[in-house]
Design an enzyme around this catalytic site. Structure first.
Site, PDB file in Angstrom:
ATOM      1  N   ARG A  28       0.906  -1.141  -0.037  1.00 17.65           N
ATOM      2  CA  ARG A  28      -0.146  -0.076  -0.273  1.00 17.65           C
ATOM      3  C   ARG A  28       1.221   1.625  -0.544  1.00 17.65           C
ATOM      4  O   ARG A  28       1.145   2.344  -0.970  1.00 17.65           O
ATOM      5  CB  ARG A  28      -1.192   0.358   1.243  1.00 17.65           C
ATOM      6  N   LYS A  31      -2.672   6.892   1.161  1.00 17.84           N
ATOM      7  CA  LYS A  31      -2.148   7.075   3.039  1.00 17.84           C
ATOM      8  C   LYS A  31      -1.911   8.204   3.571  1.00 17.84           C
ATOM      9  O   LYS A  31      -0.784   8.058   3.440  1.00 17.84           O
ATOM     10  CB  LYS A  31      -2.156   5.703   3.528  1.00 17.84           C
ATOM     11  N   GLU A  34     -16.352   6.489   4.640  1.00 19.53           N
ATOM     12  CA  GLU A  34     -15.701   5.918   6.247  1.00 19.53           C
ATOM     13  C   GLU A  34     -15.297   7.127   7.893  1.00 19.53           C
ATOM     14  O   GLU A  34     -15.437   8.075   7.151  1.00 19.53           O
ATOM     15  CB  GLU A  34     -14.472   5.906   5.687  1.00 19.53           C
TER      16      GLU A  34
END
Length: 434
Positions: free
Chosen positions: A176, A279, A315
C-alpha cells in the site's frame, strides 16, 4: 516470473523520460536477483544496514501480495528463527514500571530506536540503518514541508500468550505504501527493506510490546520527500523512517466500549478521481476541525458521506465502516475515495470464512440506520462496535447501550485470536518476529 515486482500504474506520456522510468517504472535488477536466489546464495549484509534499488509499486495491494511469494516466504523464515539451529528466540519481557492496564494511544512510551533510510532521487539507491529515536533534520524548503509529498502506514507488533512477538500482514502495508508513493511520484522503499526495517525496530524494542491482550507496539512507517526545492515538483531526495510506541485502545472509552458517531452533512473527506484512497498525510488534517467539534459535542468521531450523492457511507476519520443485517455484512466498495484498509481486507475474508455474506458496494445512510449492528475497523482501532449514529439530529442506538454487538464481538475475538496465535492462522497473516 515468480517473485518479480509488478509495475506502477501507467504514467502520463510526458512523464516517460529516462529518469522517471528508471526511478519509478523499472524493477531493480539487484532486488530481483535477491527474490530469485535461494536464501543460502544471497550475499550477506550487515544486520542493521540495508541497501536496495527502488522497487516499482504494484498495480493493487492484492496483486502485489500474490506476485511476491518469494519475499513473503523469505521474510517469514528469517523472522521466525534466530540462531544456528533455527530455534525460536525468546522475546524480552515487557518493561517493568509501565502500567500496561492504563495505556492510551500516544507517545508516552516511544521506542528508543528508529529505522531511517535515505534515497537520492537521481539514482534511486536506498541506504539506511537502525539509530536512536530522535529528530530528523530538514531544510525549510523541504518538499514535504511546502507541498506535502508524504505517505505513511500504521502497523502493530503483538505479544502472544506463548511469549512470541508477531506482526500482521506486513507485505500488505509495504504494497500500500508503494502504491500510494507511485501516485505521489515518490520512489518507495523495496518491500524487503520495508519489512526488515519494521522487524528491526520491533526486535530492538521488545520490552515495549505490552503483555498479551493489553495493547500493542504501534509502528509508523513514514515516507517523506525531504529534499529541498522551491518550485512545485517531486523532491530531489527522500527519507523513509519507522518509529513506534506502546499503545492501548484508540478510543478513550476502551477497546470494547461502543463508540458514538456523528454523520457529517456538509464536508466531504474525498471526491471521485482524487487521492482519497492514498494514505497521504494531507488526507487527514482537513478533518481535524470537524473531529474536534464532534468530540466537544460528546461524539467519538465523525463518519463521512460520498461527495456525489451525499447519502452513501464512506469511512470514519481514521477507519473503515461496516453494517450488519442478519447474516449479511456490508461495507463501502473501494472506488478510489476510501482507504483500502489492511484490517478491512482481513475482516472481509474472516467474515466470509464464518459463513457471512459480505457485500462491497454503496451503503445508504438510511439503510445503515436500520441495520442490526455497525462497526468500524482499522489497525489502530482493531474492530470497534458503534453504539450510535446521529444523522440530521436523530440518534439511532444499536443494541444494548455500552455493550458491543454480537457479530462485532465475534469478529473481534476471532481476529485478535489469530493475531495473538491463540488459534491457527489459515490465512497466513501472522509473521513471527521474535
Amino acid at each position: 516470473m515468480a517473485g518479480q515486482l509488478a509495475l506502477l500504474p501507467t504514467l502520463p506520456a510526458q512523464l516517460h523520460t529516462p529518469r522517471v522510468e528508471r526511478l519509478y517504472l523499472r524493477p531493480s535488477a539487484a532486488l530481483h536477483l535477491r527474490l530469485q536466489q535461494p536464501r543460502s546464495q544471497q550475499p550477506q549484509r550487515a544486520a542493521r544496514r540495508f541497501q536496495g534499488r527502488t522497487a516499482a509499486a504494484p498495480r493493487a495491494e492484492a496483486a502485489a501480495v500474490a506476485e511476491q511469494p518469494a519475499v513473503q516466504e523469505e521474510t517469514k523464515q528469517s523472522a521466525s528463527t534466530n540462531g544456528t539451529n533455527g530455534s525460536a528466540a525468546r522475546a524480552a519481557e515487557p518493561r517493568e514500571g509501565i502500567d500496561w492496564d492504563s495505556l492510551g494511544f500516544g507517545l508516552q512510551h516511544a521506542c528508543k530506536t528508529q529505522f531511517l533510510a535515505t534515497c537520492d532521487g537521481a539514482d534511486g539507491e536506498w541506504k539506511g540503518e537502525l539509530q536512536p529515536y530522535g529528530p530528523i533534520s530538514l531544510m525549510p524548503s523541504a518538499q514535504t514541508l511546502n507541498y506535502g509529498q508524504s505517505v505513511f502506514e500504521g502497523m502493530k507488533a503483538l505479544r502472544t500468550a506463548e511469549g512470541r512477538i508477531v506482526i500482521f500482514r506486513p507485505e500488505m502495508n509495504a504494497a500500500r505504501m508503494a502504491s500510494g508513493a507511485a501516485k505521489m511520484l515518490m520512489p518507495a522503499p523495496p518491500q524487503e527493506m520495508f519489512i526488515r526495517a519494521v522487524q528491526e525496530v520491533v526486535r530492538s524494542n521488545q520490552e515495549l510490546v505490552p503483555p498479551a491482550g493489553k495493547g500493542a507496539l504501534y509502528l509508523r512507517p513514514l515516507l517523506l520527500g525531504t529534499g529541498p526545492l522551491l518550485g512545485l515538483g517531486p523532491a530531489p531526495s527522500y527519507t523513509f523512517v519507522v518509529y513506534g510506541a506502546a499503545v492501548g485502545a484508540y478510543f478513550k472509552g476502551g477497546q470494547l466500549d461502543p463508540i458514538n458517531l456523528l454523520v457529517e452533512e456538509s464536508f466531504h473527506r474525498a471526491a471521485p478521481g482524487g487521492n482519497g484512497a492514498v494514505k497521504a498525510a494531507g488526507n487527514y488534517s482537513p478533518v481535524l476541525r470537524l473531529q474536534a467539534a464532534a468530540k466537544a459535542a460528546g461524539f467519538s468521531d465523525v463518519v463521512y458521506l460520498d461527495a456525489v450523492h451525499d447519502r452513501y457511507l464512506e469511512e470514519v476519520s481514521s477507519c473503515n465502516i461496516f453494517t450488519v443485517s442478519g447474516k449479511t455484512i456490508r461495507t463501502p466498495a473501494l472506488k478510489g475515495t476510501i482507504l483500502p484498509g489492511v484490517t478491512r481486507s482481513a475482516i472481509i475474508e474472516l467474515a466470509r470464512s464464518k459463513g457471512y455474506t459480505v457485500e462491497e458496494g454503496d451503503v445508504d445512510i438510511t439503510d445503515a440506520l436500520q441495520a442490526d449492528e455497525v462497526f468500524t475497523c482499522g489497525t489502530a482501532v482493531v474492530v470497534c462496535s458503534v453504539g450510535s449514529i446521529t444523522y440530521k439530529g436523530q440518534r439511532r442506538q444499536y443494541g444494548t447501550e455500552n455493550e458491543p454487538g454480537k457479530v462485532t464481538l465475534e469478529l473481534y475475538e476471532a481476529l485478535t485470536a489469530i493475531q495473538q496465535m491463540q488459534i491457527p492462522d489459515p490465512f497466513g497473516w501472522v509473521h513471527p518476529v521474535v
